[in-house]
Design a protein around this motif. Structure first.
Motif, PDB file in Angstrom:
ATOM      1  N   ASN A 163      18.368  38.362   3.744  1.00 20.46           N
ATOM      2  CA  ASN A 163      18.879  38.132   2.387  1.00 20.46           C
ATOM      3  C   ASN A 163      18.207  36.973   1.651  1.00 20.46           C
ATOM      4  OD1 ASN A 163      21.029  40.143   2.599  1.00 20.46           O
ATOM      5  ND2 ASN A 163      21.973  38.729   4.053  1.00 20.46           N
ATOM      6  N   GLY A 164      17.304  36.270   2.322  1.00 21.13           N
ATOM      7  CA  GLY A 164      16.684  35.123   1.684  1.00 21.13           C
ATOM      8  C   GLY A 164      15.388  34.731   2.349  1.00 21.13           C
ATOM      9  N   ILE A 165      14.744  33.733   1.771  1.00 20.50           N
ATOM     10  CA  ILE A 165      13.450  33.254   2.259  1.00 20.50           C
ATOM     11  C   ILE A 165      13.606  31.813   2.733  1.00 20.50           C
ATOM     12  CG2 ILE A 165      11.018  32.892   1.673  1.00 20.50           C
ATOM     13  CD1 ILE A 165      11.401  34.900  -0.616  1.00 20.50           C
ATOM     14  N   PHE A 166      12.990  31.494   3.860  1.00 20.09           N
ATOM     15  CA  PHE A 166      13.047  30.155   4.430  1.00 20.09           C
ATOM     16  C   PHE A 166      11.773  29.386   4.080  1.00 20.09           C
ATOM     17  CE2 PHE A 166      15.791  32.757   7.039  1.00 20.09           C
ATOM     18  CZ  PHE A 166      16.875  31.938   7.305  1.00 20.09           C
ATOM     19  N   TYR A 167      11.983  28.182   3.553  1.00 20.76           N
ATOM     20  CA  TYR A 167      10.866  27.310   3.208  1.00 20.76           C
ATOM     21  C   TYR A 167      11.049  25.950   3.875  1.00 20.76           C
ATOM     22  CZ  TYR A 167       9.732  30.486  -0.693  1.00 20.76           C
ATOM     23  OH  TYR A 167       9.390  31.572  -1.458  1.00 20.76           O
ATOM     24  N   GLU A 168       9.926  25.316   4.164  1.00 26.00           N
ATOM     25  CA  GLU A 168       9.908  23.936   4.626  1.00 26.00           C
ATOM     26  C   GLU A 168       9.279  23.097   3.515  1.00 26.00           C
ATOM     27  OE1 GLU A 168      10.978  23.142   7.712  1.00 26.00           O
ATOM     28  OE2 GLU A 168      10.260  21.123   8.049  1.00 26.00           O
ATOM     29  N   ILE A 169       9.962  22.036   3.088  1.00 22.53           N
ATOM     30  CA  ILE A 169       9.416  21.158   2.054  1.00 22.53           C
ATOM     31  C   ILE A 169       9.258  19.757   2.640  1.00 22.53           C
ATOM     32  CG2 ILE A 169       9.770  20.130  -0.220  1.00 22.53           C
ATOM     33  CD1 ILE A 169      11.295  22.551  -1.065  1.00 22.53           C
ATOM     34  N   ARG A 170       8.072  19.179   2.479  1.00 19.77           N
ATOM     35  CA  ARG A 170       7.828  17.848   3.033  1.00 19.77           C
ATOM     36  C   ARG A 170       6.799  17.107   2.180  1.00 19.77           C
ATOM     37  NH1 ARG A 170       2.916  18.139   5.623  1.00 19.77           N
ATOM     38  NH2 ARG A 170       2.239  20.222   6.227  1.00 19.77           N
ATOM     39  N   ASN A 199       0.814  -1.217   0.000  1.00 15.67           N
ATOM     40  CA  ASN A 199       0.000   0.000   0.000  1.00 15.67           C
ATOM     41  C   ASN A 199       0.852   1.274   0.000  1.00 15.67           C
ATOM     42  OD1 ASN A 199      -2.416  -1.552   0.157  1.00 15.67           O
ATOM     43  ND2 ASN A 199      -2.109  -1.761   2.373  1.00 15.67           N
ATOM     44  N   LEU A 200       2.002   1.211  -0.671  1.00 16.64           N
ATOM     45  CA  LEU A 200       2.844   2.392  -0.805  1.00 16.64           C
ATOM     46  C   LEU A 200       2.240   3.311  -1.863  1.00 16.64           C
ATOM     47  CD1 LEU A 200       6.272   0.550  -0.777  1.00 16.64           C
ATOM     48  CD2 LEU A 200       5.400   2.039   1.024  1.00 16.64           C
ATOM     49  N   PRO A 201       2.122   4.604  -1.591  1.00 14.46           N
ATOM     50  CA  PRO A 201       1.466   5.502  -2.557  1.00 14.46           C
ATOM     51  C   PRO A 201       2.270   5.643  -3.846  1.00 14.46           C
ATOM     52  CG  PRO A 201       2.489   6.753  -0.778  1.00 14.46           C
ATOM     53  CD  PRO A 201       2.578   5.314  -0.385  1.00 14.46           C
ATOM     54  N   GLU A 202       1.566   5.776  -4.947  1.00 13.18           N
ATOM     55  CA  GLU A 202       2.206   5.981  -6.242  1.00 13.18           C
ATOM     56  C   GLU A 202       2.148   7.446  -6.668  1.00 13.18           C
ATOM     57  OE1 GLU A 202       0.364   3.325  -8.983  1.00 13.18           O
ATOM     58  OE2 GLU A 202       1.204   1.529  -8.037  1.00 13.18           O
ATOM     59  N   GLU A 203       1.470   8.224  -5.860  1.00 11.62           N
ATOM     60  CA  GLU A 203       1.375   9.665  -6.117  1.00 11.62           C
ATOM     61  C   GLU A 203       1.274  10.370  -4.768  1.00 11.62           C
ATOM     62  OE1 GLU A 203      -2.031  12.575  -7.908  1.00 11.62           O
ATOM     63  OE2 GLU A 203      -1.417  10.884  -9.195  1.00 11.62           O
ATOM     64  N   VAL A 204       2.001  11.478  -4.617  1.00  9.47           N
ATOM     65  CA  VAL A 204       1.982  12.201  -3.351  1.00  9.47           C
ATOM     66  C   VAL A 204       1.925  13.705  -3.626  1.00  9.47           C
ATOM     67  CG1 VAL A 204       3.253  10.471  -2.028  1.00  9.47           C
ATOM     68  CG2 VAL A 204       4.510  12.286  -3.216  1.00  9.47           C
ATOM     69  N   GLU A 205       1.498  14.424  -2.607  1.00 11.33           N
ATOM     70  CA  GLU A 205       1.538  15.879  -2.656  1.00 11.33           C
ATOM     71  C   GLU A 205       2.717  16.349  -1.814  1.00 11.33           C
ATOM     72  OE1 GLU A 205      -2.049  18.742  -2.895  1.00 11.33           O
ATOM     73  OE2 GLU A 205      -1.546  18.628  -0.760  1.00 11.33           O
ATOM     74  N   VAL A 206       3.497  17.242  -2.365  1.00 11.70           N
ATOM     75  CA  VAL A 206       4.631  17.810  -1.645  1.00 11.70           C
ATOM     76  C   VAL A 206       4.262  19.231  -1.248  1.00 11.70           C
ATOM     77  CG1 VAL A 206       7.018  18.606  -1.845  1.00 11.70           C
ATOM     78  CG2 VAL A 206       6.372  16.373  -2.751  1.00 11.70           C
ATOM     79  N   ARG A 207       4.379  19.517   0.033  1.00 12.35           N
ATOM     80  CA  ARG A 207       4.023  20.828   0.561  1.00 12.35           C
ATOM     81  C   ARG A 207       5.250  21.739   0.570  1.00 12.35           C
ATOM     82  NH1 ARG A 207      -1.154  21.746   0.524  1.00 12.35           N
ATOM     83  NH2 ARG A 207      -0.718  23.426   2.008  1.00 12.35           N
ATOM     84  N   ILE A 208       5.069  22.955   0.086  1.00  8.53           N
ATOM     85  CA  ILE A 208       6.120  23.973   0.110  1.00  8.53           C
ATOM     86  C   ILE A 208       5.613  25.102   0.987  1.00  8.53           C
ATOM     87  CG2 ILE A 208       7.571  25.523  -1.249  1.00  8.53           C
ATOM     88  CD1 ILE A 208       5.721  22.901  -3.146  1.00  8.53           C
TER      89      ILE A 208
END
Length: 213
Positions: free
Chosen positions: A80-87, A63-72
């Motif tokens: 000087n920059g922007i911090f993002y979390e990606i999961r 039951n491993l997913p074949e499609e996922v949503e990645v959150r940014i």
């Protein structure tokens, strides 16, 4: 002979002029909080909060997913920059998902500037924001405009390289000290963001592969 004394109004005008010039110099060195920070076009466009990917997991089990949503998720703007979390947005508690207690579905904290994307996995986002000035000594650059050669080529150890071909930038890293060494890679495209992500161990064990839809 009496010394000439400047009129009080002239002195006041000179004083105000000096204050105005100093204020302009000071403001020039600051980031205007109203002006958006520029970020490298290799990263996701600002405002992107989720992207769907084809997924391939070589974990044990079913039951491993074949499609996922990645959150940014945009966490904060620094000087000087922007911090993002990606999961990876997935609740499955799969064997192989965790490495020494670390959730591999959390790809990390990414510090995005005008010309680089820096991965800061060993720190949480709050720590990275507090220590923005010292980020050049933290984490690893996973995307930039110029190529980076593998400094360990021909030797055993931790290898890192960046190749740039037009609008495509690829980061590769791997540890060949053992046959089951860890590897990780990112593929970025200008105007689209992260096209592909892969990580795992030798012989494709406990692998994570994402490819944008």
């Amino acid at each position: 002979m009496k010394k000439k004394i400047l009129p009080l109004t002239v002195i006041i005008l000179l004083f105000l002029t000096v204050i105005l010039l100093w204020s302009r110099v000071w403001q020039a060195g600051r980031h205007d909080p109203e002006a958006p920070l520029r970020q490298t076009p290799f990263f996701f466009a600002q405002g992107t909060d989720a992207v769907r990917y084809h997924a391939l997991f070589t974990f044990p089990g079913e039951n491993l997913p074949e499609e996922v949503e990645v959150r940014i998720e945009k966490e904060a703007e620094g000087k000087n920059g922007i911090f993002y979390e990606i999961r990876i947005d997935c609740d499955g508690d799969f064997a192989g998902r965790y490495l020494d207690g670390y959730d591999r579905f959390r790809l990390g904290c990414f510090y995005v500037t005008e010309d680089k994307i820096r991965l800061i996995r060993e720190q949480n986002t709050a720590d990275a924001i507090r220590n923005e000035e010292s980020l050049n000594d933290t984490g690893c650059v996973v995307c930039q405009e110029t190529e980076k050669k593998d400094q360990m080529e021909g030797k055993k150890g931790w290898h890192e390289s960046i190749t740039v071909n037009g609008d495509i930038c690829e980061y590769r890293s791997y540890n060949d000290l053992t046959e089951t060494g860890y590897y990780e890679g990112f593929l970025w495209e200008k105007g689209k963001g992260m096209l592909e992500y892969r990580s795992g161990f030798g012989a494709e064990m406990d692998g994570i592969e994402l490819q944008i839809k």
